[in-house]
Design a protein around this motif. Structure first.
Motif, PDB file in Angstrom:
ATOM      1  N   ALA A  39       1.374 -21.477  29.275  1.00  0.00           N
ATOM      2  CA  ALA A  39       2.777 -21.099  29.512  1.00  0.00           C
ATOM      3  C   ALA A  39       3.533 -20.887  28.212  1.00  0.00           C
ATOM      4  CB  ALA A  39       3.467 -22.172  30.352  1.00  0.00           C
ATOM      5  N   PHE A  40       3.067 -21.507  27.120  1.00  0.00           N
ATOM      6  CA  PHE A  40       3.793 -21.453  25.857  1.00  0.00           C
ATOM      7  C   PHE A  40       2.849 -21.111  24.706  1.00  0.00           C
ATOM      8  CE2 PHE A  40       5.746 -24.882  28.463  1.00  0.00           C
ATOM      9  CZ  PHE A  40       6.863 -24.169  28.851  1.00  0.00           C
ATOM     10  N   GLY A  41       3.432 -20.597  23.626  1.00  0.00           N
ATOM     11  CA  GLY A  41       2.656 -20.237  22.456  1.00  0.00           C
ATOM     12  C   GLY A  41       2.396 -21.421  21.545  1.00  0.00           C
ATOM     13  N   ASP A  86       6.252 -16.700  19.187  1.00  0.00           N
ATOM     14  CA  ASP A  86       5.080 -17.574  19.259  1.00  0.00           C
ATOM     15  C   ASP A  86       5.415 -18.946  19.832  1.00  0.00           C
ATOM     16  OD1 ASP A  86       6.653 -18.251  17.123  1.00  0.00           O
ATOM     17  OD2 ASP A  86       5.020 -18.388  15.656  1.00  0.00           O
ATOM     18  N   CYS A  87       6.540 -19.054  20.562  1.00  0.00           N
ATOM     19  CA  CYS A  87       6.928 -20.332  21.149  1.00  0.00           C
ATOM     20  C   CYS A  87       7.081 -20.191  22.659  1.00  0.00           C
ATOM     21  CB  CYS A  87       8.220 -20.845  20.523  1.00  0.00           C
ATOM     22  SG  CYS A  87       8.789 -22.426  21.206  1.00  0.00           S
ATOM     23  N   GLY A  88       8.251 -19.778  23.124  1.00  0.00           N
ATOM     24  CA  GLY A  88       8.451 -19.539  24.543  1.00  0.00           C
ATOM     25  C   GLY A  88       8.786 -20.741  25.381  1.00  0.00           C
ATOM     26  N   SER A 128       5.154 -23.608  19.949  1.00  0.00           N
ATOM     27  CA  SER A 128       5.953 -24.507  20.779  1.00  0.00           C
ATOM     28  C   SER A 128       5.794 -25.946  20.330  1.00  0.00           C
ATOM     29  CB  SER A 128       5.540 -24.383  22.247  1.00  0.00           C
ATOM     30  OG  SER A 128       4.227 -24.885  22.443  1.00  0.00           O
ATOM     31  N   GLY A 129       4.672 -26.244  19.693  1.00  0.00           N
ATOM     32  CA  GLY A 129       4.440 -27.604  19.227  1.00  0.00           C
ATOM     33  C   GLY A 129       4.050 -28.572  20.312  1.00  0.00           C
ATOM     34  N   LEU A 130       3.875 -28.085  21.548  1.00  0.00           N
ATOM     35  CA  LEU A 130       3.495 -28.979  22.628  1.00  0.00           C
ATOM     36  C   LEU A 130       2.110 -29.556  22.383  1.00  0.00           C
ATOM     37  CD1 LEU A 130       4.688 -27.209  25.884  1.00  0.00           C
ATOM     38  CD2 LEU A 130       5.496 -29.358  24.952  1.00  0.00           C
ATOM     39  N   PRO A 131       1.917 -30.843  22.670  1.00  0.00           N
ATOM     40  CA  PRO A 131       0.584 -31.418  22.540  1.00  0.00           C
ATOM     41  C   PRO A 131      -0.417 -30.652  23.388  1.00  0.00           C
ATOM     42  CG  PRO A 131       2.217 -33.135  22.899  1.00  0.00           C
ATOM     43  CD  PRO A 131       2.904 -31.822  23.129  1.00  0.00           C
ATOM     44  N   GLY A 132      -1.485 -30.212  22.784  1.00  0.00           N
ATOM     45  CA  GLY A 132      -2.516 -29.488  23.507  1.00  0.00           C
ATOM     46  C   GLY A 132      -2.285 -27.992  23.593  1.00  0.00           C
ATOM     47  N   ALA A 133      -1.157 -27.493  23.075  1.00  0.00           N
ATOM     48  CA  ALA A 133      -0.884 -26.059  23.177  1.00  0.00           C
ATOM     49  C   ALA A 133      -1.894 -25.235  22.386  1.00  0.00           C
ATOM     50  CB  ALA A 133       0.525 -25.759  22.676  1.00  0.00           C
ATOM     51  N   THR A 134      -2.437 -25.813  21.329  1.00  0.00           N
ATOM     52  CA  THR A 134      -3.415 -25.097  20.510  1.00  0.00           C
ATOM     53  C   THR A 134      -4.797 -25.734  20.616  1.00  0.00           C
ATOM     54  OG1 THR A 134      -2.821 -26.451  18.582  1.00  0.00           O
ATOM     55  CG2 THR A 134      -1.659 -24.370  18.875  1.00  0.00           C
ATOM     56  N   ALA A 135      -5.011 -26.539  21.651  1.00  0.00           N
ATOM     57  CA  ALA A 135      -6.290 -27.228  21.803  1.00  0.00           C
ATOM     58  C   ALA A 135      -7.397 -26.237  22.143  1.00  0.00           C
ATOM     59  CB  ALA A 135      -6.182 -28.283  22.891  1.00  0.00           C
TER      60      ALA A 135
END
Length: 217
Positions: free
Chosen positions: A36-38, A177-179, A41-48
């Motif tokens: 859902a996010f780029g 790159d966030c969203g 976004s810094g969300l945990p797991g967003a770049t996992a």
């Protein structure tokens, strides 16, 4: 009401994000679908890596109790496994409705039904501090707290509209790159970034560098 949510990225960086609504704060406990996010976004797991476990803020009943207890100090008995299961379903429904509102899509009637079901339950009654009697103090139930969060969601989504509504205030961060999704509760309705110190400043730095480069071209 400005709501502050704190995230810790995969790199261990802690940063603040103002969702603008209590129900969105709850949805960010892992309710948004993967992708859902780029990465910014810094969300945990967003770049996992693909196939790796997603971050989840409601893994055990104690997670739900801690989150609700911070916002409703009178919460009594700890949540049960069943209440955790129901809360996770409610969390996902709010998240999907938020994405629909932000992207101008038609919401799923099932998600609306879930929110309405929780909102129909008895909620946390308002009270004034300073009285000699504290009715119901220490006896709030998990269902009451979730009902209050659901009523916040009803108020939010009923006020912003979904498809084709001009002036929607549930928005995505303007960074490409966030969203991240937030409710713009500013008076002028001009908020563009999930976080001014994060995505807002990055955008300003990029724009400044582009102007400098153009001036020296």
């Amino acid at each position: 009401m400005t709501v502050e949510t704190w995230f810790r990225s995969d790199a261990g960086v802690r940063w603040q994000f103002e969702t603008g609504a209590l129900c969105l704060d709850f949805a960010y406990l892992g309710g948004f679908p993967e992708g859902a996010f780029g990465p910014a976004s810094g969300l945990p797991g967003a770049t996992a890596a693909p196939g790796s476990p997603r971050w989840d803020g409601l893994l055990v009943p104690a997670d739900l109790g801690d989150w609700l207890g911070e916002r409703y100090p009178g919460l009594g008995q700890a949540p049960s496994d069943r209440e955790l299961h129901d809360a996770r379903s409610f969390r996902g429904a709010v998240a999907r409705l938020a994405l629909c509102a932000a992207d101008g899509h038609t919401p799923d009637a099932d998600d609306i039904d879930v929110v309405n079901l929780f909102a129909a339950l008895p909620d946390v009654p308002p009270s004034l501090a300073g009285g000699r009697r504290q009715a119901g103090a220490g006896r709030l139930r998990t269902g009451q707290a979730l009902a209050s969060v659901a009523r916040d969601a009803v108020t939010l989504f009923a006020g912003v509209g979904f498809v084709g509504e001009p002036g929607r205030r549930i928005l995505r961060c303007s960074a490409d790159d966030c969203g991240l999704v937030f409710y713009d509760d500013s008076r002028a309705g001009t908020r563009r970034w999930c976080s001014m110190p994060k995505c807002g400043n990055r955008s300003k730095v990029r724009a400044h560098r582009a102007r400098v480069a153009a001036a020296h071209a």
